[in-house]
Design an enzyme around this catalytic site. Structure first.
Site, PDB file in Angstrom:
ATOM      1  N   ARG A 230       1.791   2.277   4.175  1.00 31.84           N
ATOM      2  CA  ARG A 230       2.676   1.876   5.262  1.00 31.84           C
ATOM      3  C   ARG A 230       1.857   1.858   6.548  1.00 31.84           C
ATOM      4  NH1 ARG A 230       5.484   0.209   1.868  1.00 31.84           N
ATOM      5  NH2 ARG A 230       7.596   0.821   1.305  1.00 31.84           N
ATOM      6  N   GLU A 259       5.266  -5.477  11.460  1.00 33.96           N
ATOM      7  CA  GLU A 259       5.349  -6.567  10.477  1.00 33.96           C
ATOM      8  C   GLU A 259       6.651  -7.328  10.726  1.00 33.96           C
ATOM      9  OE1 GLU A 259       5.139  -4.806   6.578  1.00 33.96           O
ATOM     10  OE2 GLU A 259       3.297  -3.741   7.052  1.00 33.96           O
ATOM     11  N   HIS A 277       1.661  -7.701   3.387  1.00 29.79           N
ATOM     12  CA  HIS A 277       2.474  -6.722   2.641  1.00 29.79           C
ATOM     13  C   HIS A 277       2.873  -7.261   1.253  1.00 29.79           C
ATOM     14  CE1 HIS A 277       5.322  -3.065   3.209  1.00 29.79           C
ATOM     15  NE2 HIS A 277       4.998  -3.217   1.932  1.00 29.79           N
TER      16      HIS A 277
HETATM   17  P1  NDP Z   1       3.925   9.153  -4.965  1.00 28.86           P
HETATM   18  O1  NDP Z   1       5.057   9.924  -4.417  1.00 28.86           O
HETATM   19  O2  NDP Z   1       3.766   9.025  -6.431  1.00 28.86           O
HETATM   20  O3  NDP Z   1       2.546   9.771  -4.419  1.00 28.86           O
HETATM   21  C1  NDP Z   1       2.364  10.150  -3.103  1.00 28.86           C
HETATM   22  C2  NDP Z   1       1.072  10.949  -2.986  1.00 28.86           C
HETATM   23  O4  NDP Z   1       0.859  11.270  -1.612  1.00 28.86           O
HETATM   24  C3  NDP Z   1       1.096  12.262  -3.741  1.00 28.86           C
HETATM   25  O5  NDP Z   1      -0.155  12.489  -4.331  1.00 28.86           O
HETATM   26  C4  NDP Z   1       1.368  13.299  -2.650  1.00 28.86           C
HETATM   27  O6  NDP Z   1       0.804  14.554  -3.033  1.00 28.86           O
HETATM   28  C5  NDP Z   1       0.631  12.670  -1.478  1.00 28.86           C
HETATM   29  N1  NDP Z   1       1.160  13.088  -0.179  1.00 28.86           N
HETATM   30  C6  NDP Z   1       2.438  13.000   0.256  1.00 28.86           C
HETATM   31  N2  NDP Z   1       2.540  13.483   1.510  1.00 28.86           N
HETATM   32  C7  NDP Z   1       1.296  13.874   1.869  1.00 28.86           C
HETATM   33  C8  NDP Z   1       0.756  14.471   3.038  1.00 28.86           C
HETATM   34  N3  NDP Z   1       1.516  14.755   4.101  1.00 28.86           N
HETATM   35  N4  NDP Z   1      -0.570  14.739   3.060  1.00 28.86           N
HETATM   36  C9  NDP Z   1      -1.352  14.458   2.003  1.00 28.86           C
HETATM   37  N5  NDP Z   1      -0.893  13.909   0.866  1.00 28.86           N
HETATM   38  C10 NDP Z   1       0.413  13.626   0.800  1.00 28.86           C
HETATM   39  O7  NDP Z   1       3.996   7.737  -4.268  1.00 28.86           O
HETATM   40  P2  NDP Z   1       3.492   6.323  -4.842  1.00 28.86           P
HETATM   41  O8  NDP Z   1       2.077   6.442  -5.282  1.00 28.86           O
HETATM   42  O9  NDP Z   1       4.479   5.797  -5.810  1.00 28.86           O
HETATM   43  O10 NDP Z   1       3.605   5.403  -3.532  1.00 28.86           O
HETATM   44  C11 NDP Z   1       2.954   5.739  -2.331  1.00 28.86           C
HETATM   45  C12 NDP Z   1       3.447   4.811  -1.235  1.00 28.86           C
HETATM   46  O11 NDP Z   1       2.924   3.510  -1.416  1.00 28.86           O
HETATM   47  C13 NDP Z   1       4.956   4.562  -1.201  1.00 28.86           C
HETATM   48  O12 NDP Z   1       5.637   5.640  -0.587  1.00 28.86           O
HETATM   49  C14 NDP Z   1       5.055   3.275  -0.418  1.00 28.86           C
HETATM   50  O13 NDP Z   1       5.246   3.537   0.956  1.00 28.86           O
HETATM   51  C15 NDP Z   1       3.695   2.615  -0.627  1.00 28.86           C
HETATM   52  N6  NDP Z   1       3.834   1.334  -1.328  1.00 28.86           N
HETATM   53  C16 NDP Z   1       3.323   0.188  -0.760  1.00 28.86           C
HETATM   54  C17 NDP Z   1       3.473  -1.031  -1.387  1.00 28.86           C
HETATM   55  C18 NDP Z   1       2.957  -2.283  -0.781  1.00 28.86           C
HETATM   56  O14 NDP Z   1       3.523  -3.340  -1.008  1.00 28.86           O
HETATM   57  N7  NDP Z   1       1.871  -2.254  -0.040  1.00 28.86           N
HETATM   58  C19 NDP Z   1       4.195  -1.160  -2.652  1.00 28.86           C
HETATM   59  C20 NDP Z   1       4.631   0.105  -3.197  1.00 28.86           C
HETATM   60  C21 NDP Z   1       4.466   1.297  -2.537  1.00 28.86           C
HETATM   61  P3  NDP Z   1       1.375  15.948  -2.461  1.00 28.86           P
HETATM   62  O15 NDP Z   1       2.858  15.880  -2.586  1.00 28.86           O
HETATM   63  O16 NDP Z   1       0.725  16.983  -3.333  1.00 28.86           O
HETATM   64  O17 NDP Z   1       0.912  16.023  -1.056  1.00 28.86           O
END
Ligand code: NDP
Length: 310
Positions: A230, A259, A277
């Site tokens: 994002r 965007e 995007h």
């Molecule tokens: P997940 O929830 O599976 O993974 C998120 C990861 O981020 C976890 O490893 C989590 O680990 C880590 N994380 C979360 N908060 C923090 C933090 N504050 N500091 C460090 N690490 C953090 O999400 P997805 O992989 O499914 O998706 C990620 C994002 O990708 C979505 O939320 C979406 O916004 C974006 N996306 C973009 C798309 C596009 O079109 N460009 C399409 C689809 C998704 P932990 O909890 O241990 O910190």
């Protein structure tokens, strides 16, 4: 009884028709009088279909006393009030499993395009500059270090691909995972040791501007930032400044602030590669995402385990 579903963001046309054939559907997204619609039908609603962009507020949830399920059509959940759902034990699903491979492909496409300066190579041929001399030598990718901010469903798919390119992988998450990559708790230190930083954590207030000027400086004048998560996660004015002054080597971005009208100072920079995007934007994946929403609704209404609860 036919279940009543409130739609804030419709599915792909074919899947939306399937939904409407099976359920009593109320389209908040098409309503001129959303308050009246909620007054009249709110108490009947058992499930909501939305996404991270259209969201679902605590106030809306409060007007749905019989809500039992929220099915998101996007992996990003930033606009959905998860605390309000949790307080009532209402499960939430998303289609991350259906789109992770697609988004990881886009991340690698941007990584390669940014690292290998694809736009400049392309322009060298198209403008005829090739006739006046060869393009300057580029840099190898193999053996470089890739830092991944966020190693969830999509980050793991990125890592799997990066391994086959011979990249060393380190990552930052709040909780270390049992994976063969090194966990680096500090994002600053991850950036410092990385040649390329891929951002793939969720958006929302907790991660806003987490990739700030210090992190960009740590990545450095040879470094490449790839963001497929994002726009909010990167301090964009700081990014523009770092790119314009050469403190950061380059950026390859699928997501950005404002965007679909990104900052012209960003789009005017030569050392950026941009895509609109499109992380999950293929026919196959968009259909799979809508199918995932339907599968979760069906499972819920059949009293079976949900397909992809968050
Ligand atoms: P997940 O929830 O599976 O993974 C998120 C990861 O981020 C976890 O490893 C989590 O680990 C880590 N994380 C979360 N908060 C923090 C933090 N504050 N500091 C460090 N690490 C953090 O999400 P997805 O992989 O499914 O998706 C990620 C994002 O990708 C979505 O939320 C979406 O916004 C974006 N996306 C973009 C798309 C596009 O079109 N460009 C399409 C689809 C998704 P932990 O909890 O241990 O910190």
């Amino acid at each position: 009884m036919i279940p009543a579903v409130l739609v804030l963001q419709p599915l792909s046309p074919a899947r939306q028709s399937e939904l409407e054939a099976a359920c009593e559907v109320h389209r908040l997204d098409l309503s001129d009088e959303p308050d009246l619609l909620l007054d009249r039908f709110g108490p009947r609603i058992e499930a909501v279909v939305t996404d991270g962009h259209k969201g679902l507020t605590a106030a809306q949830i409060g007007r749905l006393p019989n809500l039992r399920l929220v099915a998101s059509g996007s992996a990003g959940l930033e606009g959905i009030d998860r605390a309000a759902l949790k307080a009532r034990d209402i499960p939430l699903t998303n289609p991350a499993v259906a789109l992770a491979e697609e988004v990881a492909d886009v991340a690698l496409m941007l990584l390669l395009a940014g690292w290998k300066a694809l736009p400049a190579l392309d322009a060298h041929v198209r403008t005829g500059a090739w006739a006046n001399g060869e393009f300057p030598l580029g840099r190898a990718l193999q053996g470089r270090t890739l830092g991944i901010l966020g190693l969830g469903t999509i980050g793991s798919a990125v890592a799997k691909r990066a391994e086959s390119f011979g990249l060393r992988i380190a990552y930052t998450t709040r909780t270390p995972r049992e994976v063969p990559y090194e966990h680096e708790p500090s994002l600053f230190r991850l950036a410092e040791r990385s040649d390329i930083l891929v951002v793939i954590v969720p958006g929302g207030p907790e991660t806003a501007k987490m990739v700030n000027a210090e992190v960009l400086d740590a990545l450095g004048p040879e470094g490449l930032l790839v963001n497929v998560a994002r726009g909010s996660i990167v301090d964009e004015p700081a990014l523009i400044e770092a790119l314009a002054t050469g403190r950061l080597g380059g950026a390859a971005l699928d997501v950005m602030w404002n965007e679909p009208r990104p900052d012209p100072r960003l789009t005017g920079l030569p050392n950026v590669v941009l895509t609109p995007h499109v992380g999950s934007a293929t026919r196959e994946t968009r259909d799979a995402m809508s199918a995932n929403v339907l599968a979760n609704l069906r499972a819920h209404f059949a009293g079976e385990p949900l397909v992809s609860e968050v």
